[in-house]
Design an enzyme around this catalytic site. Structure first.
Site, PDB file in Angstrom:
ATOM      1  N   ARG A   1      -7.354  -7.095  -1.880  1.00 34.04           N
ATOM      2  CA  ARG A   1      -6.391  -8.184  -1.691  1.00 34.04           C
ATOM      3  C   ARG A   1      -6.179  -8.405  -0.199  1.00 34.04           C
ATOM      4  O   ARG A   1      -5.945  -7.460   0.551  1.00 34.04           O
ATOM      5  CB  ARG A   1      -5.062  -7.831  -2.365  1.00 34.04           C
ATOM      6  CG  ARG A   1      -3.991  -8.910  -2.239  1.00 34.04           C
ATOM      7  CD  ARG A   1      -2.692  -8.429  -2.870  1.00 34.04           C
ATOM      8  NE  ARG A   1      -2.834  -8.228  -4.305  1.00 34.04           N
ATOM      9  CZ  ARG A   1      -2.048  -7.413  -5.014  1.00 34.04           C
ATOM     10  NH1 ARG A   1      -1.099  -6.711  -4.433  1.00 34.04           N
ATOM     11  NH2 ARG A   1      -2.218  -7.307  -6.318  1.00 34.04           N
TER      12      ARG A   1
ATOM     13  N   ARG B   1       4.892  -6.760   1.867  1.00 31.10           N
ATOM     14  CA  ARG B   1       3.683  -7.433   1.396  1.00 31.10           C
ATOM     15  C   ARG B   1       3.478  -8.743   2.163  1.00 31.10           C
ATOM     16  O   ARG B   1       4.180  -9.036   3.135  1.00 31.10           O
ATOM     17  CB  ARG B   1       3.807  -7.691  -0.107  1.00 31.10           C
ATOM     18  CG  ARG B   1       3.995  -6.424  -0.956  1.00 31.10           C
ATOM     19  CD  ARG B   1       2.753  -5.568  -1.018  1.00 31.10           C
ATOM     20  NE  ARG B   1       2.899  -4.408  -1.899  1.00 31.10           N
ATOM     21  CZ  ARG B   1       2.671  -4.410  -3.203  1.00 31.10           C
ATOM     22  NH1 ARG B   1       2.301  -5.515  -3.814  1.00 31.10           N
ATOM     23  NH2 ARG B   1       2.791  -3.289  -3.907  1.00 31.10           N
TER      24      ARG B   1
ATOM     25  N   LYS C   1       7.522  -1.591  -2.991  1.00 29.88           N
ATOM     26  CA  LYS C   1       7.066  -2.784  -2.278  1.00 29.88           C
ATOM     27  C   LYS C   1       8.258  -3.622  -1.829  1.00 29.88           C
ATOM     28  O   LYS C   1       9.345  -3.588  -2.429  1.00 29.88           O
ATOM     29  CB  LYS C   1       6.145  -3.607  -3.164  1.00 29.88           C
ATOM     30  CG  LYS C   1       6.763  -4.036  -4.489  1.00 29.88           C
ATOM     31  CD  LYS C   1       5.714  -4.642  -5.396  1.00 29.88           C
ATOM     32  CE  LYS C   1       6.262  -4.918  -6.781  1.00 29.88           C
ATOM     33  NZ  LYS C   1       5.228  -5.407  -7.705  1.00 29.88           N
TER      34      LYS C   1
ATOM     35  N   LYS D   1       9.100  -7.659  -0.461  1.00 32.48           N
ATOM     36  CA  LYS D   1       8.507  -8.994  -0.402  1.00 32.48           C
ATOM     37  C   LYS D   1       9.409  -9.950   0.370  1.00 32.48           C
ATOM     38  O   LYS D   1      10.596 -10.071   0.070  1.00 32.48           O
ATOM     39  CB  LYS D   1       8.257  -9.525  -1.811  1.00 32.48           C
ATOM     40  CG  LYS D   1       7.243  -8.683  -2.590  1.00 32.48           C
ATOM     41  CD  LYS D   1       6.975  -9.248  -3.972  1.00 32.48           C
ATOM     42  CE  LYS D   1       5.886  -8.454  -4.690  1.00 32.48           C
ATOM     43  NZ  LYS D   1       5.594  -8.983  -6.035  1.00 32.48           N
TER      44      LYS D   1
ATOM     45  N   CYS E   1      -1.432 -14.488 -14.663  1.00 28.92           N
ATOM     46  CA  CYS E   1      -1.964 -13.380 -13.873  1.00 28.92           C
ATOM     47  C   CYS E   1      -3.374 -13.032 -14.359  1.00 28.92           C
ATOM     48  O   CYS E   1      -3.772 -13.439 -15.456  1.00 28.92           O
ATOM     49  CB  CYS E   1      -1.049 -12.171 -13.973  1.00 28.92           C
ATOM     50  SG  CYS E   1      -1.091 -11.355 -15.592  1.00 28.92           S
TER      51      CYS E   1
ATOM     52  N   CYS F   1      -7.137  -5.439 -14.770  1.00 30.37           N
ATOM     53  CA  CYS F   1      -5.838  -4.911 -14.338  1.00 30.37           C
ATOM     54  C   CYS F   1      -5.445  -3.719 -15.201  1.00 30.37           C
ATOM     55  O   CYS F   1      -5.346  -3.826 -16.429  1.00 30.37           O
ATOM     56  CB  CYS F   1      -4.760  -5.982 -14.401  1.00 30.37           C
ATOM     57  SG  CYS F   1      -3.118  -5.362 -13.902  1.00 30.37           S
TER      58      CYS F   1
ATOM     59  N   CYS G   1       1.580  -8.254 -18.720  1.00 31.59           N
ATOM     60  CA  CYS G   1       2.486  -7.111 -18.772  1.00 31.59           C
ATOM     61  C   CYS G   1       3.825  -7.549 -18.197  1.00 31.59           C
ATOM     62  O   CYS G   1       3.946  -8.647 -17.646  1.00 31.59           O
ATOM     63  CB  CYS G   1       1.908  -5.919 -18.002  1.00 31.59           C
ATOM     64  SG  CYS G   1       2.192  -5.966 -16.223  1.00 31.59           S
TER      65      CYS G   1
ATOM     66  N   CYS H   1       3.733 -10.705 -12.297  1.00 24.73           N
ATOM     67  CA  CYS H   1       3.045 -11.188 -11.106  1.00 24.73           C
ATOM     68  C   CYS H   1       2.957 -12.719 -11.038  1.00 24.73           C
ATOM     69  O   CYS H   1       2.904 -13.291  -9.956  1.00 24.73           O
ATOM     70  CB  CYS H   1       1.646 -10.580 -11.029  1.00 24.73           C
ATOM     71  SG  CYS H   1       1.662  -8.801 -10.706  1.00 24.73           S
TER      72      CYS H   1
END
Length: 681
Positions: free
Chosen positions: A79, A148, A232, A234, A455, A461, A500, A504
């Protein structure tokens, strides 16, 4: 003054999570990645995988290629980190080349304005990352417990200074919060640090400036420290009224504030958003960001450091499910959080300034950018840039970048924008796109497709419970058919799907969200807004994908019957409430589905559902076993179904896939044809 991280004496000491130990032992993100990279293996150890994320890569297993008794099909996703979605032309050319040489022949634009490449083998990982860095790109911090990719509106308006400020500060925040360890360059470039652009001197000074506890002295990571962030983090920067970045979903969002002369004076600050959650864990939840304060532009870096330090020092490092900033603010309350930030900031925070209503924009099509040049926004379904059938999107983008040396801006809706186009080149670019089957008129794009997101999910994934990207096109077609059936042919709304509950594709802000909950099953969320400024709510805990028509058609019929002028689907669901929707759905079903089993000749149609698991009653009809069942759903609605034997079910599923039709529709057509043929002798 405090010179070390502030501890939290009020929080009882609990054993840190395993990942905290891995970070501490990693020698600032070097090990065990550096050692295992040199080993002739197809994959990394579980410990190395956690540290590898900080370098921008996830180890994955292509579940489509699993063979019992053999090793998993290990591959890696890379990524990129692209502040404000900026991709220079040389970087895109490199990424496209890598996708062909090492990847799965596709690039995927992410919902955080970066690129992902899938299918890279371990033996090619170092060469791929080195090539990206040498082409003015980076993967450092695109994953892991750090800040991120910093988002910003992608529209390249040269005559709107606020958009230029948003880009500038997105880049500056990315610089401020970039991990400072030399591990990245040591591991992937053998110590050769490639500088793609000189850092802003103000940012460099801010990274070292201390006095209130934000900085950790004598540490290679002055802002993050040895253990980096608990999870994370953001960030985003936007302008008043522009919610192309889903600002309420971010840990930290800055909104540009200008004066009457269009000069930057400061920022409004939101904090505490986040959408990731876990099924059946009520302590995890999606949350929208809160209004925190206003900050003058001269103090903005100190405020960012203060918020990061508060999260760094006070959030939960024992339970990673409870480690995001949203949980700290939710547990403390905004006032306590604001007070703690003030301690790190060193002075009182100014009050939040009024803002206009936020709206969503996608910036598709040909547009003026305000300096005599043009920009072009291209819709990319689910962000997947590939050549397939008559659509040669990857070829088109490569040709345009190569011939015209144009930069790209990736959008938060996983689309792409070409900017700085000379008007004299418009027709040549349009010709390339037309030849490659790429639609450039946004009004010609199915609006359900245009505003949807999904996603990647299966097969790569590791978190995916069920399908998302691969099934989304058929789901949208089925929704379109339902809308036509109830008389809402021109209606559209924001649909988002994830495989899930981590969210995302940000389904919890959609008007209709599908969240993977089991194989071929989804939690259904309703009531978000078209502007993504209102959180949706879970309407149904588990819907099998084959039940989509049965479950959604009554809701759409109710919307058609009761919607107010100009009311969107999400706002309607939020206004009327789920109790009213369920009551209407139950009545609608009893009125529109034959609920009396015909006993004349045993061939009465109850409801054609391909479901091979129900077998309460069976009867023989012309040599075929048909199982009849009455089941009660989670919403306590009686549903009568016809079940098929396994072999017929498999044939039906294959036929439905080949014809692009829902299984229920195909079953109805087949049964109807059979009954008509029988009636005609």
């Amino acid at each position: 003054m405090v010179q070390t991280p502030i501890s939290n004496p009020a929080t009882p000491k609990r054993k840190p999570s395993k990942v905290e130990g891995l970070k501490e032992r990693s020698n600032f993100l070097r090990e065990p990645v550096a050692t295992e990279l040199k080993q002739d293996t197809t994959h990394f150890s579980e410990d190395a995988i956690q540290i590898l994320k900080f370098h921008g890569s996830y180890q994955q297993d292509n579940r489509d290629n699993r063979v019992k008794g053999q090793e998993k099909d290990y591959q890696f996703m890379l990524r990129t980190r692209n502040p404000a979605g900026y991709v220079p032309p040389e970087l895109f050319v490199t990424l496209d080349k890598l996708a062909g040489e090492y990847g799965n022949q596709t690039l995927r634009a992410t919902t955080r304005q970066g690129f992902q490449m899938h299918g890279i083998l371990k033996k090619n990982l170092k060469n791929a990352i080195a090539a990206i860095v040498k082409s003015m790109g980076s993967t450092l911090g695109a994953c892991g417990d750090v800040n991120r990719n910093v988002m910003a509106p992608p529209a390249p308006f040269k005559n709107k200074p606020e958009y230029q400020y948003a880009w500038e500060y997105a880049e500056n925040i990315a610089q401020l919060l970039t991990p400072q360890t030399g591990a990245y360059y040591e591991v992937w470039l053998d110590g050769e640090k490639v500088i793609s652009a000189e850092e802003n001197p103000e940012v460099v000074a801010a990274r070292q400036r201390n006095g209130t506890g934000t900085i950790i002295h004598d540490n290679p990571e002055p802002i993050y420290g040895t253990h980096y962030m608990p999870r994370k983090f953001k960030c985003a920067v936007t302008v008043p009224g522009d919610n192309s970045i889903d600002l309420y979903s971010q840990d930290l969002t800055l909104v540009v504030i200008t004066n009457d002369k269009q000069e930057l004076v400061g920022f409004d600050v939101f904090a505490g958003g986040g959408l990731g959650r876990t099924h059946n864990k009520e302590e995890t939840f999606a949350r929208m960001a809160d209004e925190i304060c206003y900050v003058a532009k001269d103090d903005v870096y100190e405020l960012i450091k203060a918020i990061v330090a508060t999260q760094r020092d006070y959030s939960d490092r024992s339970d990673r499910r409870h480690a995001r900033l949203k949980y700290l603010i939710n547990d403390w309350g905004v006032d306590k959080f604001r007070s703690k930030v003030e301690e790190y900031f060193g002075k009182k925070l100014a009050p939040f300034q009024p803002l206009p209503e936020f709206k969503y924009e996608d910036y598709l099509g040909w547009q003026e950018q305000g300096d005599g040049k043009l920009f072009l926004g291209i819709s990319v379904e689910n962000g997947r840039i590939k050549d397939e059938g008559s659509l040669k999107l990857r070829t088109a983008l490569r040709e345009i970048v190569t011939q015209f040396n144009l930069p790209i801006r990736l959008t938060p809706h996983h689309n792409v924008i070409f900017s700085d186009i000379e008007p004299s080149n418009k027709q040549a670019i349009q010709d390339i796109l037309t030849r490659c089957g790429v639609q450039t008129d946004p009004e010609a794009i199915n609006p359900l497709v245009r505003y949807s997101m999904a996603c990647p999910a299966m097969p790569t994934c590791g978190l995916a419970i069920t399908e998302s990207e691969r099934i989304m096109p058929s789901v949208l077609k089925r929704i379109e058919t339902l809308l036509e059936q109830v008389g809402l042919e021109k209606e559209h709304f924001v649909v988002r799907m994830t495989g899930c509950p981590n969210g995302c594709a940000r389904p919890y802000l959609a008007e209709l969200g599908f969240v993977g909950s089991a194989t071929e099953s989804y939690q259904v969320w309703l009531g978000g807004s078209s502007a993504q400024t209102r959180l949706a709510e879970p309407y149904m805990e588990r819907m099998h994908i084959n039940d989509l028509e049965t479950q959604l058609k009554p809701i759409f019929a109710y919307f058609k019957q009761e919607k107010q002028d100009g009311e969107t689907f999400g706002t309607f669901c939020d206004r009327v409430g789920f109790d009213a929707i369920r009551e209407f759905a139950e009545q609608y079903e009893s009125e529109n589905v034959a609920d009396a089993y015909s006993t004349d000749d045993g061939d009465g149609l109850i409801e054609a559902m391909a479901d091979s698991t129900i077998a309460d009653i069976t009867e023989e009809t012309n040599g075929q076993v048909v199982a009849i069942a009455s089941t009660t759903t989670a919403n306590n609605k009686l549903r009568r179904r016809i079940s098929l034997s396994d072999d017929i079910y498999l044939q039906l599923r294959e036929a439905a896939t080949n014809q692009g039709k829902p299984m229920t529709q195909l079953a109805n057509e087949a049964i109807k044809a059979y009954l008509e043929a029988k009636a005609n002798g």
